[in-house]
Enzyme design. Structure first.
Site, PDB file in Angstrom:
ATOM      1  N   SER A  26      28.917  34.399  22.141  1.00 12.98           N
ATOM      2  CA  SER A  26      29.524  35.457  22.961  1.00 12.98           C
ATOM      3  C   SER A  26      30.116  36.576  22.107  1.00 12.98           C
ATOM      4  O   SER A  26      30.705  37.513  22.638  1.00 12.98           O
ATOM      5  CB  SER A  26      30.627  34.861  23.839  1.00 12.98           C
ATOM      6  OG  SER A  26      31.559  34.154  23.037  1.00 12.98           O
ATOM      7  N   ASN A 113      40.310  26.710  24.381  1.00 14.54           N
ATOM      8  CA  ASN A 113      40.440  26.818  25.839  1.00 14.54           C
ATOM      9  C   ASN A 113      41.723  27.526  26.253  1.00 14.54           C
ATOM     10  O   ASN A 113      41.705  28.402  27.113  1.00 14.54           O
ATOM     11  CB  ASN A 113      40.369  25.432  26.484  1.00 14.54           C
ATOM     12  CG  ASN A 113      39.049  24.747  26.209  1.00 14.54           C
ATOM     13  OD1 ASN A 113      38.114  25.373  25.690  1.00 14.54           O
ATOM     14  ND2 ASN A 113      38.951  23.471  26.543  1.00 14.54           N
ATOM     15  N   THR A 158      35.759  61.893  63.659  1.00 13.17           N
ATOM     16  CA  THR A 158      35.507  60.484  63.948  1.00 13.17           C
ATOM     17  C   THR A 158      34.011  60.415  64.243  1.00 13.17           C
ATOM     18  O   THR A 158      33.444  61.371  64.793  1.00 13.17           O
ATOM     19  CB  THR A 158      36.304  59.965  65.166  1.00 13.17           C
ATOM     20  OG1 THR A 158      35.860  60.667  66.328  1.00 13.17           O
ATOM     21  CG2 THR A 158      37.797  60.184  64.995  1.00 13.17           C
ATOM     22  N   HIS A 159      33.381  59.344  63.833  1.00 17.57           N
ATOM     23  CA  HIS A 159      31.922  59.209  63.981  1.00 17.57           C
ATOM     24  C   HIS A 159      31.181  60.368  63.312  1.00 17.57           C
ATOM     25  O   HIS A 159      30.080  60.722  63.740  1.00 17.57           O
ATOM     26  CB  HIS A 159      31.516  59.118  65.453  1.00 17.57           C
ATOM     27  CG  HIS A 159      32.329  58.145  66.253  1.00 17.57           C
ATOM     28  ND1 HIS A 159      31.998  56.818  66.370  1.00 17.57           N
ATOM     29  CD2 HIS A 159      33.496  58.302  66.928  1.00 17.57           C
ATOM     30  CE1 HIS A 159      32.909  56.198  67.108  1.00 17.57           C
ATOM     31  NE2 HIS A 159      33.835  57.078  67.459  1.00 17.57           N
ATOM     32  N   LYS A 286      19.743  74.240  42.456  1.00 16.94           N
ATOM     33  CA  LYS A 286      20.531  73.071  42.805  1.00 16.94           C
ATOM     34  C   LYS A 286      21.869  72.983  42.072  1.00 16.94           C
ATOM     35  O   LYS A 286      21.979  73.335  40.905  1.00 16.94           O
ATOM     36  CB  LYS A 286      19.735  71.782  42.506  1.00 16.94           C
ATOM     37  CG  LYS A 286      18.539  71.559  43.418  1.00 16.94           C
ATOM     38  CD  LYS A 286      18.899  71.568  44.893  1.00 16.94           C
ATOM     39  CE  LYS A 286      19.514  70.269  45.351  1.00 16.94           C
ATOM     40  NZ  LYS A 286      18.559  69.166  45.320  1.00 16.94           N
ATOM     41  N   ASN A 288      24.079  69.848  42.073  1.00 12.85           N
ATOM     42  CA  ASN A 288      24.152  68.494  42.624  1.00 12.85           C
ATOM     43  C   ASN A 288      25.480  67.790  42.308  1.00 12.85           C
ATOM     44  O   ASN A 288      26.015  67.947  41.218  1.00 12.85           O
ATOM     45  CB  ASN A 288      22.998  67.651  42.082  1.00 12.85           C
ATOM     46  CG  ASN A 288      21.656  68.120  42.615  1.00 12.85           C
ATOM     47  OD1 ASN A 288      21.590  68.684  43.708  1.00 12.85           O
ATOM     48  ND2 ASN A 288      20.606  67.916  41.846  1.00 12.85           N
ATOM     49  N   GLU A 293      28.055  61.026  43.381  1.00 11.94           N
ATOM     50  CA  GLU A 293      27.016  60.059  43.760  1.00 11.94           C
ATOM     51  C   GLU A 293      27.049  58.819  42.863  1.00 11.94           C
ATOM     52  O   GLU A 293      26.869  57.695  43.338  1.00 11.94           O
ATOM     53  CB  GLU A 293      25.633  60.709  43.681  1.00 11.94           C
ATOM     54  CG  GLU A 293      25.427  61.757  44.763  1.00 11.94           C
ATOM     55  CD  GLU A 293      24.166  62.573  44.489  1.00 11.94           C
ATOM     56  OE1 GLU A 293      23.123  62.199  45.006  1.00 11.94           O
ATOM     57  OE2 GLU A 293      24.244  63.569  43.748  1.00 11.94           O
ATOM     58  N   TYR A 320      38.276  23.082  31.697  1.00 12.58           N
ATOM     59  CA  TYR A 320      37.444  24.130  31.121  1.00 12.58           C
ATOM     60  C   TYR A 320      35.974  23.739  31.186  1.00 12.58           C
ATOM     61  O   TYR A 320      35.605  22.598  30.933  1.00 12.58           O
ATOM     62  CB  TYR A 320      37.842  24.414  29.661  1.00 12.58           C
ATOM     63  CG  TYR A 320      36.966  25.498  29.052  1.00 12.58           C
ATOM     64  CD1 TYR A 320      37.262  26.842  29.223  1.00 12.58           C
ATOM     65  CD2 TYR A 320      35.799  25.166  28.350  1.00 12.58           C
ATOM     66  CE1 TYR A 320      36.444  27.838  28.707  1.00 12.58           C
ATOM     67  CE2 TYR A 320      34.972  26.154  27.828  1.00 12.58           C
ATOM     68  CZ  TYR A 320      35.299  27.484  28.019  1.00 12.58           C
ATOM     69  OH  TYR A 320      34.484  28.460  27.522  1.00 12.58           O
ATOM     70  N   GLN A 325      32.943  31.323  30.254  1.00 11.90           N
ATOM     71  CA  GLN A 325      32.625  32.408  29.312  1.00 11.90           C
ATOM     72  C   GLN A 325      31.991  33.592  30.052  1.00 11.90           C
ATOM     73  O   GLN A 325      32.047  34.725  29.582  1.00 11.90           O
ATOM     74  CB  GLN A 325      31.676  31.873  28.236  1.00 11.90           C
ATOM     75  CG  GLN A 325      31.330  32.856  27.144  1.00 11.90           C
ATOM     76  CD  GLN A 325      30.668  32.156  25.964  1.00 11.90           C
ATOM     77  OE1 GLN A 325      31.269  31.330  25.307  1.00 11.90           O
ATOM     78  NE2 GLN A 325      29.397  32.446  25.735  1.00 11.90           N
ATOM     79  N   LYS A 328      33.582  37.349  31.278  1.00 14.20           N
ATOM     80  CA  LYS A 328      33.935  38.529  30.471  1.00 14.20           C
ATOM     81  C   LYS A 328      33.116  39.778  30.756  1.00 14.20           C
ATOM     82  O   LYS A 328      33.673  40.853  31.015  1.00 14.20           O
ATOM     83  CB  LYS A 328      33.827  38.181  28.986  1.00 14.20           C
ATOM     84  CG  LYS A 328      34.914  37.236  28.566  1.00 14.20           C
ATOM     85  CD  LYS A 328      34.705  36.713  27.176  1.00 14.20           C
ATOM     86  CE  LYS A 328      35.562  35.486  26.992  1.00 14.20           C
ATOM     87  NZ  LYS A 328      35.212  34.383  27.964  1.00 14.20           N
TER      88      LYS A 328
HETATM   89  N1  ARG Z   1      33.815  31.596  24.161  1.00 13.66           N
HETATM   90  C1  ARG Z   1      34.552  30.710  24.992  1.00 13.66           C
HETATM   91  C2  ARG Z   1      34.865  31.395  26.319  1.00 13.66           C
HETATM   92  O1  ARG Z   1      34.747  32.562  26.367  1.00 13.66           O
HETATM   93  C3  ARG Z   1      35.810  30.324  24.338  1.00 13.66           C
HETATM   94  C4  ARG Z   1      36.261  28.952  24.677  1.00 13.66           C
HETATM   95  C5  ARG Z   1      35.296  27.986  24.154  1.00 13.66           C
HETATM   96  N2  ARG Z   1      35.731  26.647  24.381  1.00 13.66           N
HETATM   97  C6  ARG Z   1      34.906  25.618  24.237  1.00 13.66           C
HETATM   98  N3  ARG Z   1      35.365  24.460  24.484  1.00 13.66           N
HETATM   99  N4  ARG Z   1      33.657  25.798  23.898  1.00 13.66           N
HETATM  100  O2  ARG Z   1      35.232  30.794  27.300  1.00 13.66           O
END
Ligand code: ARG
Length: 462
Positions: A26, A113, A158-159, A286, A288, A293, A320, A325, A328
């Protein structure tokens, strides 16, 4: 590949398949959490030393090393490595290169975690603050535009049919209220995000005499989590942020839609400044409203991000799971959509050229005073339902004749009810607006008051 001597477990060192490594890494996106991650580690290291869990010297070199790493990342000098999976392991491995053995003591009484849960909460709290500031900026732009056009009359709809005349400022203040509720939702989200997970360990807590309150106050959290399992499994605060952002984007999308309509030839209520009107590659005439939009279009993406996190969490067993993950990228995407949308609208609004005459003409040249005529008859004693019926007939008559209401003579009025008198000819859009003198109404004095209190509310929130 051998285990790294420094004790940092690299997944490849455990012989992870290259595809699995790429699939699970990640670092490409969670590097964005580096500041939050480093802040969390510094607070944790200081607490470990304070509690005698690690030596003071070690903590000092950990903190110094982390501060250097932060600078490296900011300079763009940090050697990010995909095989180290995520931001936590990348920073820890670099710390090891810098300070050696002491780096291995940082992860005492901690798990990735509770670490990632902490990073994410810090990120969301900051995102709330940024969004609150940006909302205030847009609210200010709305108030400025409303104040600059205080006397401007437009048809309220309205409408999407012309309904009753209103002040343009009153219409703009409706968006102020929507944004105000958005702020409330974000403040609320921030309150619940404001809770320290560190100390929860992997899920069960940690077998050390931790001072969690100390870490909380170092990081600016007002309290510590009460259940270690919940602390690492919970992402409600991400959902809440996504939901608040989705609602805000919905409001912005409604405003966007109105801007699109208003700057069409059909409406002609406003003209976009050159800086905010985009051209066509084929049609030279134009202008725009692409900004509006795209805001309307991006609301859809933010809704998708809300659905994504809801779906990710649904059915996850405690505590967990790696699925988390996936919280994000949609979150970052939402932040990167919401903030620029707010900021761009705050710049676009003051640059609008408002065609007040055209708006007022649209309010006049339709039957927007029909309700006022009915109210006129009510004031002369007729029950409202009957007045409604009478005016409906009158409007049908005028329409059939191709006349506006203002084109009817007193005799014509009287043909529908003897209650009509000379004063009915004085009825116009201004009188209609002035008559709506109730709290929250569009009468000029009410709108002026609403503008004043809106300014004060903004100051109070600041
Ligand atoms: N990259 C993980 C996440 O975003 C971090 C935690 C990872 N924990 C694990 N037990 N693999 O959630």
């Amino acid at each position: 590949m051998p285990e790294r001597k420094d004790g940092i477990e690299s997944p490849t060192a455990r012989g992870l398949d290259e595809r699995a490594l790429k699939y699970t890494a990640s670092i490409a996106y969670d590097r964005r959490l580096y500041r939050h991650d480093i802040a969390g580690s510094i607070a944790h290291a200081r607490m470990l030393a304070k509690q005698g869990i690690i030596a003071g010297d070690d903590a000092e070199s950990i903190v110094r090393g982390l501060e250097e790493i932060c600078e490296e990342i900011e300079r763009g000098d940090f050697p990010f490595r995909e095989e180290l999976e995520d931001i936590h392991l990348n920073i820890e491995a670099r710390l090891n290169e810098k300070i050696g053995e002491a780096a291995g003591r940082l992860h005492t009484a901690r798990s990735r975690n509770d670490q990632i849960a902490t990073d994410m909460r810090l990120f969301v709290m900051e995102a709330c603050d940024d969004a609150l500031l940006a909302i205030r900026g847009l609210q200010t732009a709305l108030l400025d535009l409303a104040e600059a056009n205080q006397g401007t009359i437009m048809p309220g709809y309205t409408h999407l049919q012309r309904a009753q005349p209103v002040l343009f400022a009153h219409h703009l203040l409706a968006y102020f209220e929507m944004l105000d509720r958005d702020s409330g939702r974000l403040r609320d989200c921030r309150l619940r995000a404001d809770e320290l997970p560190l100390g929860a360990g992997a899920l069960a807590g940690a077998p050390y005499p931790l001072d969690r309150e100390f870490v909380a106050s170092e990081l600016g959290f007002s309290r510590v989590s009460r259940n270690s399992i919940d602390a690492v499994a919970d992402r409600d605060f991400v959902i809440e942020f996504q939901a608040a952002a989705a609602t805000a984007m919905m409001h912005l999308s409604r405003l966007a839609e109105e801007i699109v309509l208003w700057c069409s030839d059909e409406f002609g209520f406003v003209r976009l400044a050159d800086m905010f009107a985009t051209g066509s590659s084929i049609m030279p005439q134009k202008r725009n409203p692409d900004v509006a939009e795209l805001a309307r279009g991006r609301a859809g993406r933010v809704y998708g991000n809300l659905m994504a996190i809801l779906t990710t969490l649904k059915g996850l067993p405690l505590a967990y799971n790696r699925d988390l993950q996936e919280d994000k990228q949609p979150l970052f995407d939402t932040v990167d959509t919401l903030l620029p949308t707010l900021e761009t609208f705050a710049a676009l609004l003051p640059a609008l050229r408002v065609d007040g005459e055209r708006m007022e003409e649209a309010a006049r040249n339709s039957y927007t005073l029909a309700t006022d005529l009915a109210d006129y008859l009510v004031r002369k004693g007729m029950p409202f339902r009957e007045a409604h019926q009478t005016v409906a007939e009158l409007v049908r008559y005028a329409e059939g004749d191709g006349k506006p209401l203002s084109g009817l003579s007193l005799e014509e009025y009287r043909g529908f009810s003897p209650l009509f008198d000379h004063d009915v000819l004085a009825l116009d859009v201004r009188a209609s607006i002035a008559a709506r003198d109730v709290p929250g109404g569009t009468a000029p004095s009410r709108v002026a008051e609403a503008l004043r209190t809106a300014r004060e509310r903004l100051k109070e929130d600041a």
